[in-house]
Scaffold this active site. Structure first.
Site, PDB file in Angstrom:
ATOM      1  N   SER A  33       0.817  -1.210   0.000  1.00  0.00           N
ATOM      2  CA  SER A  33       0.000   0.000   0.000  1.00  0.00           C
ATOM      3  C   SER A  33       0.852   1.262   0.000  1.00  0.00           C
ATOM      4  O   SER A  33       2.005   1.255   0.451  1.00  0.00           O
ATOM      5  CB  SER A  33      -0.911   0.027   1.226  1.00  0.00           C
ATOM      6  OG  SER A  33      -1.657  -1.157   1.326  1.00  0.00           O
TER       7      SER A  33
HETATM    8  N1  SAH Z   1      -0.487  -5.312   3.889  1.00  0.00           N
HETATM    9  C1  SAH Z   1       0.323  -5.631   2.735  1.00  0.00           C
HETATM   10  C2  SAH Z   1      -0.338  -5.282   1.420  1.00  0.00           C
HETATM   11  C3  SAH Z   1      -1.412  -6.174   1.157  1.00  0.00           C
HETATM   12  S1  SAH Z   1      -1.948  -6.404  -0.487  1.00  0.00           S
HETATM   13  C4  SAH Z   1       1.678  -4.991   2.803  1.00  0.00           C
HETATM   14  O1  SAH Z   1       1.940  -4.234   3.747  1.00  0.00           O
HETATM   15  O2  SAH Z   1       2.489  -5.269   1.920  1.00  0.00           O
HETATM   16  C5  SAH Z   1      -3.272  -7.480  -0.075  1.00  0.00           C
HETATM   17  C6  SAH Z   1      -2.846  -8.862   0.330  1.00  0.00           C
HETATM   18  O3  SAH Z   1      -4.011  -9.546   0.753  1.00  0.00           O
HETATM   19  C7  SAH Z   1      -2.257  -9.664  -0.821  1.00  0.00           C
HETATM   20  O4  SAH Z   1      -1.005 -10.158  -0.461  1.00  0.00           O
HETATM   21  C8  SAH Z   1      -3.279 -10.783  -1.015  1.00  0.00           C
HETATM   22  O5  SAH Z   1      -2.715 -11.998  -1.429  1.00  0.00           O
HETATM   23  C9  SAH Z   1      -3.902 -10.889   0.374  1.00  0.00           C
HETATM   24  N2  SAH Z   1      -5.221 -11.495   0.412  1.00  0.00           N
HETATM   25  C10 SAH Z   1      -6.215 -11.423  -0.511  1.00  0.00           C
HETATM   26  N3  SAH Z   1      -7.294 -12.105  -0.088  1.00  0.00           N
HETATM   27  C11 SAH Z   1      -6.982 -12.625   1.124  1.00  0.00           C
HETATM   28  C12 SAH Z   1      -7.677 -13.433   2.058  1.00  0.00           C
HETATM   29  N4  SAH Z   1      -8.932 -13.860   1.823  1.00  0.00           N
HETATM   30  N5  SAH Z   1      -7.058 -13.772   3.188  1.00  0.00           N
HETATM   31  C13 SAH Z   1      -5.789 -13.359   3.462  1.00  0.00           C
HETATM   32  N6  SAH Z   1      -5.078 -12.602   2.605  1.00  0.00           N
HETATM   33  C14 SAH Z   1      -5.658 -12.235   1.461  1.00  0.00           C
END
Ligand code: SAH
Length: 241
Positions: free
Chosen positions: A88
């Protein structure tokens, strides 16, 4: 004569300062970029929580992005981290972290570990962070990265964040970093009375509502939209073929 003396004095002072001091690599070459990010993108937009600002001053964001993105790590935008996912934008990380109103003795749950960056920022502030990631290689990489950087208080689990992590509930804060269609009941249930959750709600590739959910001391739930955001979607495990 006077000019020559002044020159000698300046030369002498420069030598006292040590040879080529300015060129020497400081302990953390990205520290200046980070200070600029904090002032120009985060404080400038109204984030004032000291713990959040200090945490983001410490976490080496450039080590959470792939090498080819490293030069852009402190820019005012999200960046790709592989598997179609993103880290993000710094301001959004700051905003969501501040919104949780967390402090040292707290235990926090993150959904969507991704690079592990948000997890590291949380880990600078609270005692214990649990983070769930659905893409197994991302979870593994993030856990290794956090370990290597010395974050021993973040535990990454592979799984579907819609279910939360009941075994360590209730949490003093929950941050969801992928967009859900609606607020999962399981996550609301795992919030401690008095605690907050931030979660983007909406459709993929659209502007979404960042919703702040507050479970009051008496268990009453209040929700309000605090920001417009764009997150990758929260996915579900495909059922085994
Ligand atoms: N917080 C992260 C950015 C997240 S991007 C950082 O600091 O880098 C969103 C993430 O959520 C992705 O890695 C994706 O694979 C994950 N994601 C998507 N659906 C999900 C789910 N149902 N449960 C857990 N993670 C999930």
């Amino acid at each position: 004569m006077a000019a020559a003396a002044l020159f000698t004095l300046i030369l002498g002072l420069a030598m006292l300062a040590g040879p080529g001091e300015a060129e020497q690599t400081p302990a953390d070459p990205a520290a200046a970029d980070r200070r600029q990010m904090i002032q120009g993108q985060i404080e400038a937009r109204g984030i004032s929580n000291r713990a959040v600002l200090d945490a983001m001053t410490r976490v080496p964001r450039h080590l959470f992005v792939p090498p080819r993105e490293r030069a852009s790590a402190y820019e005012d935008r999200p960046l790709p981290i592989g598997f179609g996912q993103t880290i993000s934008q710094p301001y959004i990380v700051a905003y969501m972290t501040e919104a949780l109103q967390i402090s040292r003795d707290h235990r926090v749950l993150e959904i969507g570990t991704g690079s592990g960056y948000q997890g590291a920022v949380l880990a600078e502030i609270v005692d214990k962070v649990y983070s769930i990631e659905i893409v197994e290689p991302l979870a593994r990489e993030a856990q290794q990265r956090l370990q290597a950087l010395g974050y021993r208080n973040v535990e990454v689990r592979v799984g579907d964040g819609h279910r939360g992590l009941p075994e360590f509930a209730p949490y003093d804060g929950i941050v969801v970093t992928a967009a859900a269609q609606q607020v999962p009941d399981a996550l609301v249930a795992q919030l401690k009375p008095g605690a907050r959750m931030v979660i983007p709600i909406g459709l993929p590739d659209r502007t979404q509502d960042l919703v702040l959910v507050h479970k009051q001391a008496d268990g009453t739930i209040s929700r309000r939209v605090v920001l417009q955001v764009r997150f990758v979607p929260m996915t579900k495990h495909k059922s085994a073929a």
